[in-house]
Design a protein around this motif. Sequence first.
Motif, mmCIF file in Angstrom:
data_model
loop_
_atom_site.group_PDB
_atom_site.id
_atom_site.type_symbol
_atom_site.label_atom_id
_atom_site.label_comp_id
_atom_site.label_asym_id
_atom_site.label_seq_id
_atom_site.Cartn_x
_atom_site.Cartn_y
_atom_site.Cartn_z
ATOM 1 N N GLU A 21 0.828 -1.211 0.000
ATOM 2 C CA GLU A 21 0.000 0.000 0.000
ATOM 3 C C GLU A 21 0.861 1.259 0.000
ATOM 4 N N ARG A 22 1.971 1.244 0.776
ATOM 5 C CA ARG A 22 2.875 2.399 0.783
ATOM 6 C C ARG A 22 3.515 2.602 -0.589
ATOM 7 N N MET A 23 3.854 1.484 -1.238
ATOM 8 C CA MET A 23 4.453 1.587 -2.584
ATOM 9 C C MET A 23 3.446 2.149 -3.583
ATOM 10 N N VAL A 24 2.196 1.750 -3.485
ATOM 11 C CA VAL A 24 1.154 2.285 -4.364
ATOM 12 C C VAL A 24 0.990 3.788 -4.101
ATOM 13 N N ASP A 25 0.965 4.163 -2.818
ATOM 14 C CA ASP A 25 0.875 5.584 -2.471
ATOM 15 C C ASP A 25 2.053 6.369 -3.043
ATOM 16 N N TYR A 26 3.251 5.776 -2.942
ATOM 17 C CA TYR A 26 4.440 6.432 -3.471
ATOM 18 C C TYR A 26 4.324 6.615 -4.985
ATOM 19 N N ALA A 27 3.857 5.570 -5.679
ATOM 20 C CA ALA A 27 3.701 5.653 -7.138
ATOM 21 C C ALA A 27 2.691 6.745 -7.504
ATOM 22 N N LEU A 28 1.616 6.864 -6.733
ATOM 23 C CA LEU A 28 0.617 7.905 -7.003
ATOM 24 C C LEU A 28 1.174 9.302 -6.709
ATOM 25 N N GLU A 29 1.916 9.439 -5.619
ATOM 26 C CA GLU A 29 2.483 10.742 -5.262
ATOM 27 C C GLU A 29 3.495 11.224 -6.291
ATOM 28 N N THR A 30 4.310 10.300 -6.789
ATOM 29 C CA THR A 30 5.349 10.673 -7.756
ATOM 30 C C THR A 30 4.839 10.613 -9.189
ATOM 31 N N LYS A 31 3.574 10.242 -9.361
ATOM 32 C CA LYS A 31 2.933 10.124 -10.673
ATOM 33 C C LYS A 31 3.706 9.166 -11.586
ATOM 34 N N ASN A 32 4.175 8.083 -10.957
ATOM 35 C CA ASN A 32 4.914 7.054 -11.685
ATOM 36 C C ASN A 32 3.907 5.996 -12.152
ATOM 37 N N ARG A 33 3.412 6.196 -13.406
ATOM 38 C CA ARG A 33 2.373 5.318 -13.940
ATOM 39 C C ARG A 33 2.884 3.898 -14.146
ATOM 40 N N LEU A 34 4.121 3.764 -14.554
ATOM 41 C CA LEU A 34 4.688 2.433 -14.803
ATOM 42 C C LEU A 34 4.727 1.623 -13.499
ATOM 43 N N LEU A 35 5.228 2.228 -12.403
ATOM 44 C CA LEU A 35 5.281 1.539 -11.102
ATOM 45 C C LEU A 35 3.871 1.223 -10.619
ATOM 46 N N PHE A 36 2.955 2.172 -10.744
ATOM 47 C CA PHE A 36 1.566 1.958 -10.338
ATOM 48 C C PHE A 36 0.947 0.790 -11.101
ATOM 49 N N LYS A 37 1.202 0.758 -12.422
ATOM 50 C CA LYS A 37 0.654 -0.322 -13.257
ATOM 51 C C LYS A 37 1.230 -1.671 -12.832
ATOM 52 N N GLU A 38 2.545 -1.734 -12.572
ATOM 53 C CA GLU A 38 3.187 -2.984 -12.131
ATOM 54 C C GLU A 38 2.609 -3.458 -10.787
ATOM 55 N N LEU A 39 2.425 -2.526 -9.871
ATOM 56 C CA LEU A 39 1.896 -2.885 -8.547
ATOM 57 C C LEU A 39 0.465 -3.381 -8.626
ATOM 58 N N THR A 40 -0.382 -2.724 -9.408
ATOM 59 C CA THR A 40 -1.764 -3.138 -9.502
ATOM 60 C C THR A 40 -1.909 -4.442 -10.284
ATOM 61 N N GLU A 41 -1.057 -4.677 -11.277
ATOM 62 C CA GLU A 41 -1.081 -5.952 -11.995
ATOM 63 C C GLU A 41 -0.593 -7.081 -11.084
ATOM 64 N N GLY A 42 0.398 -6.780 -10.262
ATOM 65 C CA GLY A 42 0.915 -7.777 -9.314
ATOM 66 C C GLY A 42 -0.147 -8.186 -8.308
ATOM 67 N N LEU A 43 -1.022 -7.239 -7.954
ATOM 68 C CA LEU A 43 -2.112 -7.529 -7.027
ATOM 69 C C LEU A 43 -3.104 -8.496 -7.633
ATOM 70 N N ARG A 44 -3.382 -8.358 -8.918
ATOM 71 C CA ARG A 44 -4.322 -9.269 -9.595
ATOM 72 C C ARG A 44 -3.769 -10.695 -9.641
ATOM 73 N N MET A 45 -2.461 -10.835 -9.697
ATOM 74 C CA MET A 45 -1.835 -12.162 -9.786
ATOM 75 C C MET A 45 -1.851 -12.866 -8.433
ATOM 76 N N ILE A 46 -1.918 -12.104 -7.333
ATOM 77 C CA ILE A 46 -1.880 -12.685 -5.991
ATOM 78 C C ILE A 46 -3.161 -13.329 -5.595
#
Length: 149
Positions: free
Chosen positions: A124-149
Amino acid sequence: MLLIQRIKPFFTSQEEFNLRLVFAYQYFSIKKNDEVFQFVPAEGKEIIINTKSLQIENLGEVFVFQRGSRFIRIPLYQLLLVSDLHMHLSTILEGAMEVEGHLKEESMREAEGLVEQLERENWERMVDYALETKNRLLFKELTEGLRMI
């Protein structure tokens, strides 16, 4: 031969590799020639068992049993030789080891739950960090990783 009529530790404690069994009145009695003698904590009152070697550490401890005005004083090593004490102690030891194993298993489950919670909070902290820094690539990787879990 002496028979153990009743043996139930009043108090038990685990200290590293030693299991300490403490006895009190009415928790330990022996039978000799159809007469029951009650334990009296006048001298020795504990049995210490090394759980690694399964050896009794205090064989010189003297236990006293009483019936009326008669007393039996018997060292622990002799009590082991002339009675069925070893059988009763093995039952007590199995119960203590089972409880210890159950507690370890419970602790492991609790630790696994804590690790999962920490991983989730970290994600959750990593997702927040990706949103704060507007890092779409990191956000996309994190949310896709969540679907795989």
